[in-house]
Design an enzyme around this catalytic site. Structure first.
Site, PDB file in Angstrom:
ATOM      1  CB  THR A 175      45.786  67.569  84.571  1.00 36.35           C
ATOM      2  OG1 THR A 175      45.419  68.604  83.652  1.00 36.35           O
ATOM      3  CG2 THR A 175      45.276  66.235  84.061  1.00 36.35           C
ATOM      4  CE  LYS A 177      49.243  65.652  84.488  1.00 38.06           C
ATOM      5  NZ  LYS A 177      49.047  65.226  83.091  1.00 38.06           N
ATOM      6  CG  HIS A 295      42.115  67.135  76.785  1.00 41.48           C
ATOM      7  ND1 HIS A 295      42.927  66.784  75.732  1.00 41.48           N
ATOM      8  CD2 HIS A 295      42.917  67.169  77.881  1.00 41.48           C
ATOM      9  CE1 HIS A 295      44.163  66.609  76.173  1.00 41.48           C
ATOM     10  NE2 HIS A 295      44.180  66.842  77.472  1.00 41.48           N
ATOM     11  NE  ARG A 296      45.913  71.901  72.389  1.00 41.25           N
ATOM     12  CZ  ARG A 296      46.746  72.797  71.881  1.00 41.25           C
ATOM     13  NH1 ARG A 296      46.426  73.476  70.794  1.00 41.25           N
ATOM     14  NH2 ARG A 296      47.912  73.030  72.458  1.00 41.25           N
TER      15      ARG A 296
END
Length: 486
Positions: A175, A177, A295-296
């Site tokens: 991811t 960042k 994405h949860r």
């Protein structure tokens, strides 16, 4: 017609007033569920003085046809078929005051292919019911006839691997960042470095959409420039999960179309957009040959506590029906909530063609997925190269391992962080395939590989001893028997 006779018959068939739910037919201890029933397991905590059987009947009633009083219009329907039936109540092991209640629903109660309709019944009303202190939906079983009304994942694990031409090992991702604040150009630089270093995917995080510091269109352009350059230089198919989550479906479709026009193979949405939106964008992905990453975001608000809410295994089942290709399911060894066995249960729901009862992993029902495509689970959140043996042992090959901080926080830079993760994975897969016990020999295997890879050596020196050893709040409760071994 004899009006008087009609009135007498009406009184015989109907009496106004309040009856207990069990008396109204929502409890049947002798009921044997049909293969065509939808089954649900609730964990309930009745108020003091409320009989558990009556509480279970109330759950069945309020999630199907009942209201607080008898209504004469019941006589205009096939009540016996339409009523849900609580058929089993048992104490939750080691948890006084809590009970597992099993409820069966006739298939006729649900609209085909609609998670919105399913959830409106199952969780729409009962969780606010006063006779219950708390309630949690632990598991569900869907009959094959119902599963067949859904299209499921648009691509699936097999289709994705064929498209990427990558087999026999987990996929690697990261991811970008920091989550927020980068300009589009710097964001694209991060993506390029990660992919060039050896990752298969980079991704947007849940809350990067279109903010003043970076408009979505700028992000998409810079990201796809990075993807194409890294793909050309490495000779591998690369991708980036472009988050198309937006305030309206119209805007989401607009962003998805733009991603497609740039050559992206994958788009991403957040769980918080809702099930109708998820099914809608899944259908778009199916029509446009795109992979859908889920994405949860937000799930912890209702999945984490054991006594109230919804287990994530149920969410995973709903999302497999709704049609996502990727789903964040936890890491067990990272920074986010997740008991190892429970998390494995989530993965099994996503990846297996048929789930057997597996109480240690929280699976209470058999589930035939009727050839619905499989979902690729994603492990993300606080993981690093030093845990590679644990991740491979826990989750096997069909998983995306995402090292965000474990890539971008590398002391030698982003590309070195990606290389460290790639070398760690390749070394561990090779050792496993050679028959070595990676659970025991994992750290030794990594250190041996690090002798030939300075980025991996730096990663192990930086994070090798970092662990997140907290007690999980969500673990499976069951009575161990000879047939249910840990």
């Amino acid at each position: 017609m004899d009006t008087k006779t009609t009135e007498i018959k009406g009184k015989e068939r109907y009496k106004a007033g309040v009856l207990k739910y069990a008396q109204m037919g929502y409890w049947d201890g002798d009921y044997v569920p049909k293969d065509t029933d939808v089954l649900a397991l609730f964990r309930i905590t009745p108020q003091e003085g409320v009989d558990p059987v009556e509480a279970a009947a109330a759950v069945a009633g309020e999630s199907s046809t009942a209201t607080w009083t008898v209504v004469w219009t019941d006589r205009l329907t096939a009540c016996d078929s339409y009523r849900a039936k609580a058929y089993r109540v048992e104490p939750v092991p080691g948890t006084p005051g809590q009970y597992f209640c099993y409820v069966a629903y006739d298939l006729i109660l649900f609209e085909e292919g609609s998670i919105a309709n399913l959830t409106a019944s199952i969780i729409g009303n009962v969780f606010s019911f006063k006779p219950l202190k708390a309630a949690r939906l632990e598991d569900m079983r869907f009959p094959v006839a119902y599963v067949k009304t859904y299209k499921g994942p648009p691509t699936g694990i097999v289709g994705e691997r064929e498209r990427l031409d990558k087999f026999g090992k987990p996929l690697l991702g990261a991811t970008t960042k920091p989550k927020l604040g980068l300009s589009g150009k710097n964001y694209g630089r991060v993506v390029y470095e990660g992919l060039k270093g050896g990752l298969d995917f980079m991704k947007d995080d849940e809350n990067i959409n279109s903010q003043p510091f970076m408009h979505w269109r700028d992000r998409f352009l810079y990201v796809m420039e990075a993807v194409n350059l890294a793909s050309a230089q490495t000779g591998e198919v690369k991708g980036h999960y472009l988050n198309i989550t937006a305030g309206t479906m119209e805007e989401m479709y607009r962003r998805a179309e733009f991603a497609k026009s740039l050559g992206s193979v994958i788009v991403m949405v957040d769980l918080i957009i809702g099930y109708t939106a998820i099914q809608s964008i899944s259908e778009w992905c199916r029509q446009n040959d795109m992979i859908l990453h889920m994405h949860r975001a937000g799930h912890g608000t209702y999945t984490r506590q054991k006594n109230h809410g919804i287990s994530f295994r149920v969410i995973a089942k709903w999302l497999r029906l709704a049609g996502v290709d990727h789903l964040h399911c936890g890491t067990a060894v990272g920074k986010l909530e997740g008991d190892p066995l429970t998390v494995q249960g989530y993965y099994n729901v996503c990846r297996e063609p048929f789930n057997t009862v597996d109480l240690p992993r929280g699976i209470f029902f058999e589930q035939d997925w009727a050839d619905l495509r499989k979902v690729m689970p994603v492990a993300s959140g606080g993981i690093h190269a030093g845990q590679m043996h644990q991740l491979l042992s826990l989750f096997g090959d069909d998983v995306v391992l995402q090292f965000g901080g474990g890539t971008i926080g590398h002391p030698m830079g982003i590309q070195a962080g990606a290389t460290a993760n790639r070398v760690a994975l390749e070394a561990m897969v090779l050792a496993r395939n050679e028959g070595r016990n990676i659970d025991v020999e994992g750290p030794e295997i990594l250190r041996a590989a690090a002798k030939w890879c300075k980025p991996l050596e730096a990663a192990l020196d930086t994070w090798g001893n970092i662990t997140f050893n907290y007690t999980s709040t969500d673990t499976s409760d069951f009575v161990p028997t000879a047939s249910v071994a840990m």
